[in-house]
Design a protein around this motif. Structure first.
Motif, short mmCIF file in Angstrom:
data_model
loop_
_atom_site.label_atom_id
_atom_site.label_comp_id
_atom_site.label_asym_id
_atom_site.label_seq_id
_atom_site.Cartn_x
_atom_site.Cartn_y
_atom_site.Cartn_z
N ALA A 1 -15.24 5.14 15.92
CA ALA A 1 -16.12 5.43 14.98
C ALA A 1 -15.87 5.54 13.32
N SER A 2 -16.21 5.06 12.57
CA SER A 2 -15.62 5.12 11.17
C SER A 2 -16.60 5.00 10.13
N GLY A 3 -16.89 5.44 9.16
CA GLY A 3 -17.72 5.32 8.05
C GLY A 3 -17.36 4.35 7.08
N ALA A 4 -16.12 3.79 7.14
CA ALA A 4 -15.60 2.66 6.35
C ALA A 4 -16.07 1.37 6.72
N GLU A 5 -16.63 0.64 5.93
CA GLU A 5 -17.18 -0.73 5.96
C GLU A 5 -16.23 -1.61 5.99
N ASN A 6 -14.97 -1.53 5.19
CA ASN A 6 -13.94 -2.42 5.27
C ASN A 6 -12.79 -1.64 6.06
N ARG A 7 -12.24 -2.31 7.02
CA ARG A 7 -11.13 -1.89 8.00
C ARG A 7 -10.42 -2.99 8.25
N PHE A 8 -8.94 -3.18 8.16
CA PHE A 8 -8.13 -4.47 8.24
C PHE A 8 -6.86 -3.81 9.01
N THR A 9 -6.19 -4.48 9.86
CA THR A 9 -5.04 -4.26 10.42
C THR A 9 -3.95 -4.57 9.38
N ALA A 10 -2.90 -3.67 9.02
CA ALA A 10 -1.84 -4.04 8.20
C ALA A 10 -0.50 -3.50 8.72
N VAL A 11 0.62 -4.10 8.05
CA VAL A 11 1.90 -3.78 8.49
C VAL A 11 2.54 -3.27 7.28
N VAL A 12 3.07 -2.00 7.72
CA VAL A 12 3.78 -1.28 6.29
C VAL A 12 5.22 -2.18 5.87
N GLU A 13 5.27 -2.28 4.55
CA GLU A 13 6.15 -2.79 4.18
C GLU A 13 7.11 -1.84 3.12
N ARG A 14 6.60 -0.78 2.86
CA ARG A 14 7.21 0.24 1.90
C ARG A 14 6.59 1.54 1.83
N VAL A 15 7.45 2.61 1.99
CA VAL A 15 6.82 4.12 1.81
C VAL A 15 7.42 4.73 1.11
N ARG A 16 6.99 5.34 -0.12
CA ARG A 16 7.70 6.34 -0.95
C ARG A 16 6.88 7.72 -1.17
N GLU A 17 7.61 8.70 -1.15
CA GLU A 17 7.10 10.16 -1.08
C GLU A 17 7.75 10.91 -2.04
N ASP A 18 7.22 11.95 -2.44
CA ASP A 18 7.71 13.12 -3.23
C ASP A 18 7.11 14.44 -2.30
N ALA B 1 1.41 -1.79 2.17
CA ALA B 1 1.20 -2.71 3.40
C ALA B 1 0.80 -4.07 3.19
N ALA B 2 1.20 -4.95 4.10
CA ALA B 2 0.63 -6.25 3.86
C ALA B 2 -0.29 -6.70 4.80
N LEU B 3 -1.40 -7.33 4.31
CA LEU B 3 -2.81 -7.48 5.34
C LEU B 3 -2.56 -8.82 5.90
N PRO B 4 -3.33 -9.16 6.83
CA PRO B 4 -3.24 -10.50 7.76
C PRO B 4 -2.88 -11.55 6.74
N GLU B 5 -3.62 -11.82 5.84
CA GLU B 5 -3.79 -13.02 5.02
C GLU B 5 -2.60 -13.27 3.91
N GLY B 6 -1.64 -12.28 3.80
CA GLY B 6 -0.69 -12.16 3.07
C GLY B 6 -0.81 -11.23 1.84
N SER B 7 -2.05 -11.01 1.46
CA SER B 7 -2.02 -10.02 0.21
C SER B 7 -1.60 -8.50 0.77
#
Length: 369
Positions: A302-319, A327-333
């Motif tokens: 259950a989720s209230g978000a209409e746009n949900r996509f599986t993605a693969v993490v490419e980079r994580v930055r944090e402070d 993250a990369a989406l399935p169609e390449g963007s």
């Protein structure tokens, strides 16, 4: 008779000019032709280009097996190189796998007009996902090799399916449209010529000088950061409207990108009227990174978000305060999320992890070019 006489007089005048006068004349003509080129309205519009790109991709996706899918994907790849790299067909056919560095987003073109051609990184990622499938494009073969007449027929078929005037969609017109696009983005015309692999005509080498290394640097900076529009939002999706549904004061807009990603937006009826939205219209959908939610592991039912996509993490930055996830989406963007850092609730993420990204339709901002 009058035309012949005028031509003879003009030829006599040209023969009487000195080398300096000829160079000045060529410079004036070059500037006039370039100004006319950038005002040309007979080019293929962005809506038509996106329509053709989507049709070729959807046609390949509908193939029943590898034997049918391979030539259709090859045609899509050739279209993308015509559309975004403005290569000549002979240059595309000569490409070998080592000539394509899609990780860095560059193509090394061989031949008389050898050059390095940068690609928008989003386009480069999409090409890489297709070419890295060993079942469709085995290593060690020329992936773009095919018959020129097949390309012409396929472009004619695509143009007819998209409702374009007969003969408008061609390798020449795609290359011309890209040149216009880059010129209107503000790239100097000599740099556009370098991108296209054009050679200076006789007497033109002294007209406009441009450092080749500086031109290449400018091209990479401009093209590899190319977006549908300039905005502070990290996530911008360009697509055609495929569905409009009004309910009271709100209008639901569904757009489809060239890669088949479907994005839903909710806007007011006033915004709908002011933008003059209609099915088939090209729009930009932008989502600010803090509005993108990230889930690790299996997505919640259950989720209230209409746009949900599986993605693969490419980079994580944090402070110490926030965490930025690219993250990369399935169609390449790509999609970017920005979250407050909380060690108690945020699971550690690394490159290569599979996640679910989501955002609400209310978080999507629509705009026109």
């Amino acid at each position: 008779m009058d035309k012949t006489l005028k031509r003879e007089e003009l030829a006599t005048l040209l023969r009487s000019l000195s080398a300096a006068d000829m160079a000045w004349l060529r410079q004036r003509l070059l500037r006039r032709d370039s100004a006319a080129l950038l005002q040309d309205t007979g080019r293929i519009s962005p809506q038509e280009l996106l329509s053709a790109e989507s049709w070729l991709w959807e046609r390949a996706a509908a193939a029943r097996g590898p034997r049918e899918k391979r030539p259709r994907l090859r045609m899509w790849l050739i279209f993308m190189l015509l559309r975004y790299a403005a290569l000549r067909l002979v240059e595309i056919f000569a490409l070998d796998s080592p000539d394509l560095d899609l990780q860095e987003g560059v193509i090394w073109v061989k031949g008389p007009c050898a050059r390095t051609v940068p690609l928008p990184l989003a386009v480069s990622r999409r090409l890489r996902r297709v070419l890295e499938d060993p079942g469709l494009f085995p290593a060690g073969r020329e992936p773009m090799r095919c018959d020129a007449s097949y390309v012409r027929r396929s472009l004619q078929e695509c143009g007819a399916a998209c409702g374009l005037p007969k003969g408008l969609l061609s390798a020449r017109s795609l290359r011309h449209s890209r040149a216009l696009e880059l010129g209107r983005q503000g790239l100097p015309l000599p740099v556009v010529d370098i991108f296209l692999g054009r050679r200076a005509g006789p007497g033109q080498s002294g007209i406009v000088r441009y450092d080749p290394q500086g031109a290449q640097r400018l091209l990479r900076e401009q093209l590899q950061r190319e977006r549908p529009m300039k905005t502070s939002a990290r996530n911008v999706f360009q697509g055609r409207i495929v569905s409009l549904r009004q309910s009271g004061l709100l209008v639901e807009v569904i757009l489809s990108t060239a890669g088949g990603l479907r994005v839903a937006a909710l806007i007011t009826d006033e915004s709908y009227r002011s933008l003059a939205l209609e099915e088939g219209k090209l729009v930009n959908a932008s989502v600010k990174a803090p509005w993108v939610m990230v889930e690790t592991g299996a997505p919640a039912a259950a989720s209230g978000a209409e746009n949900r996509f599986t993605a693969v993490v490419e980079r994580v930055r944090e402070d110490g305060m926030v965490m930025e996830i690219l993250a990369a989406l399935p169609e390449g963007s790509q999609i970017c999320a920005l979250q407050s850092k909380n060690p108690d609730t945020n699971a550690p993420l690394r490159a290569g992890d599979t996640i679910t990204v989501s955002f609400k339709a209310f978080s999507v901002i629509l705009s026109l070019d």
